[in-house]
Design a protein around this motif. Sequence first.
Motif, short mmCIF file in Angstrom:
data_model
loop_
_atom_site.label_atom_id
_atom_site.label_comp_id
_atom_site.label_asym_id
_atom_site.label_seq_id
_atom_site.Cartn_x
_atom_site.Cartn_y
_atom_site.Cartn_z
N PRO A 19 0.83 -1.21 0.00
CA PRO A 19 0.00 0.00 0.00
C PRO A 19 0.86 1.25 0.00
O PRO A 19 1.78 1.40 0.83
CB PRO A 19 -0.81 -0.12 1.29
N ALA A 20 0.60 2.15 -0.94
CA ALA A 20 1.37 3.39 -1.04
C ALA A 20 0.59 4.57 -0.47
O ALA A 20 1.17 5.42 0.21
CB ALA A 20 1.72 3.66 -2.50
N ILE A 21 -0.72 4.61 -0.75
CA ILE A 21 -1.52 5.80 -0.45
C ILE A 21 -2.75 5.42 0.33
O ILE A 21 -3.48 4.48 -0.03
CB ILE A 21 -1.90 6.52 -1.76
N PHE A 22 -3.00 6.18 1.39
CA PHE A 22 -4.22 6.04 2.20
C PHE A 22 -4.93 7.39 2.19
O PHE A 22 -4.34 8.42 2.54
CB PHE A 22 -3.88 5.64 3.63
N HIS A 23 -6.20 7.39 1.81
CA HIS A 23 -6.97 8.64 1.75
C HIS A 23 -8.44 8.30 1.97
O HIS A 23 -9.09 7.73 1.09
CB HIS A 23 -6.78 9.34 0.41
N GLY A 24 -8.95 8.63 3.15
CA GLY A 24 -10.33 8.27 3.45
C GLY A 24 -10.50 6.76 3.41
O GLY A 24 -9.77 6.02 4.06
N GLU A 25 -11.46 6.30 2.63
CA GLU A 25 -11.72 4.86 2.50
C GLU A 25 -10.88 4.22 1.41
O GLU A 25 -10.97 3.01 1.19
CB GLU A 25 -13.21 4.63 2.19
N THR A 26 -10.06 5.02 0.72
CA THR A 26 -9.33 4.54 -0.45
C THR A 26 -7.89 4.19 -0.11
O THR A 26 -7.22 4.93 0.61
CB THR A 26 -9.33 5.61 -1.56
N THR A 27 -7.45 3.06 -0.65
CA THR A 27 -6.04 2.66 -0.55
C THR A 27 -5.54 2.33 -1.95
O THR A 27 -6.23 1.65 -2.72
CB THR A 27 -5.87 1.43 0.35
#
Length: 516
Positions: A19-27
């Motif tokens: 996993p590179a990016i976490f934003h809200g409910e999105t990975t």
Amino acid sequence: MNNLSYFLTRTAAANGSRPAIFHGETTHSYAWMDRQVSRLANGLVSLGLKPGDHVGLILANNPSGLVSLFAPLRAGMTIVPMNPKLHPQEHGYMLENSESRALIVSASLLDGLLAADPDLPDRLVVIAIDRPAGDDPRIVDFADLLARSADRFEDADVDADDIAWIFYTSGTTGKPKGAMLSHRNLTTMVNTQLIEFNPVKASDRLAYIAPLSHSNGLMAFQHVARAAGHVFPTFSRFTAGDFYRMVERYRVTTAFMVPTIIQIMLDDPSHKEHDLSSLHTVMYGGAPMYVDRLKEAVDTFGPIFVQGFAQGEAPMGCTCLPREEHLARDEVGERRLGSAGRECLFVKVRIFDNDGNQLPPGEAGEIVVRGDLVMRGYWKNPEANRAALQDGWLRTGDIGYLDEGGYLFLTDRKKDMIISGGHNIYPREIEEVLYRHPAIQEATVFGLPDRKWGERVVAAIVRKGAAELDEAGVVEWCRGNLASYKKPTEVHFFDELPKSGYGKILKREVRILVGG
């Protein structure tokens, strides 16, 4: 492998599923990020940009911003990140001065720019994130550009000394200067960060609460290199509670903060309601932090703090005060809590007098720096280069001294710079705006100590004749011409200001008059 984009290329090849990016409910994974960066790189080329062209960036803290940081570099271009908090007129100046061929901008920041400067340079292609292109032929939709572009793009061959990033830093002349940072400069910074500040691991997760144009954008490279996670906020304005929830939810390990943010956290006891055990590194810098508050922060959150001294001309960092030294409680250790630590690997830090002679420990003078961390120079500014770069040394303009152990103590700022909330603010820039006001005869601006912000901006004004002008009018005038954080928070009016025999306003005496 000189190209900074190599860090992403290597990580995506070896750890694409991480996993590179976490934003809200999105990975999103590193493979996804790599494809998005390639799509944008191809898109820039399809719009006519070439290696060596400059790409302006005015970005909100979100995944598209991180993609936009890497894509021009992959294509061999130079990025020009700009603080989104600046006034649109300031953005316009930087775009013109840097000769940017394209601008990638978040939708929330585009309208202000177009309103302030409807006649953007003809050469400029505007790529808007999260904003449909509409009827304006100058605006390209970010998502549409990526959708129609291929997802493979080899890292462009660059020389280590090619310019990767033009970092605009405030100047005493009232106009920002563009520090030219090469791929070599920033690779040195990455190595310094990994060795001195935080040996990043793949399990780490970096919180993006500082601008991509500054500390968070610079910290992105070492975290990408180590396949760590990047956590973007869903809130637009920092609150301690939102940050605590962010740490708890995503198991954030690392963040950069200016001392003002740390003080906001100390003033909010809700940290007791959240699990912050994952947070092991908070880098801080950019403004003074008083020793008593620093000790309180360590007692409250644990030995997680790391301080550094740096400038846009020699980024992150020249000196380092590591975590373990924040625990020192003997007389020497407490005194050195007020320092910025000792010089890092790959850089030399010395103290010079006005004639360029090195000063002994304990004697204050100008802080100078040399090494591969130091910029190549200022963009299109030979006069500033001659003043700042002398005999291989960067003259920082900051005043300080080294103690007998090599710890750096900052004591003053050579050019009257104000540091408020981690922002560098130069009085001359504000004074120039004030002097344009039709009701102002004379003005001087300076900083006074402030418990929350480090320093606050204070203006002393002499009105023209019988002109009517109050504090609100002065502040509103500045708000219309400068970034909000630069406007005075305190205004004093005088019939006349004290001056030297040469007619120069004596700031020190004005400070005394206002009780500073």
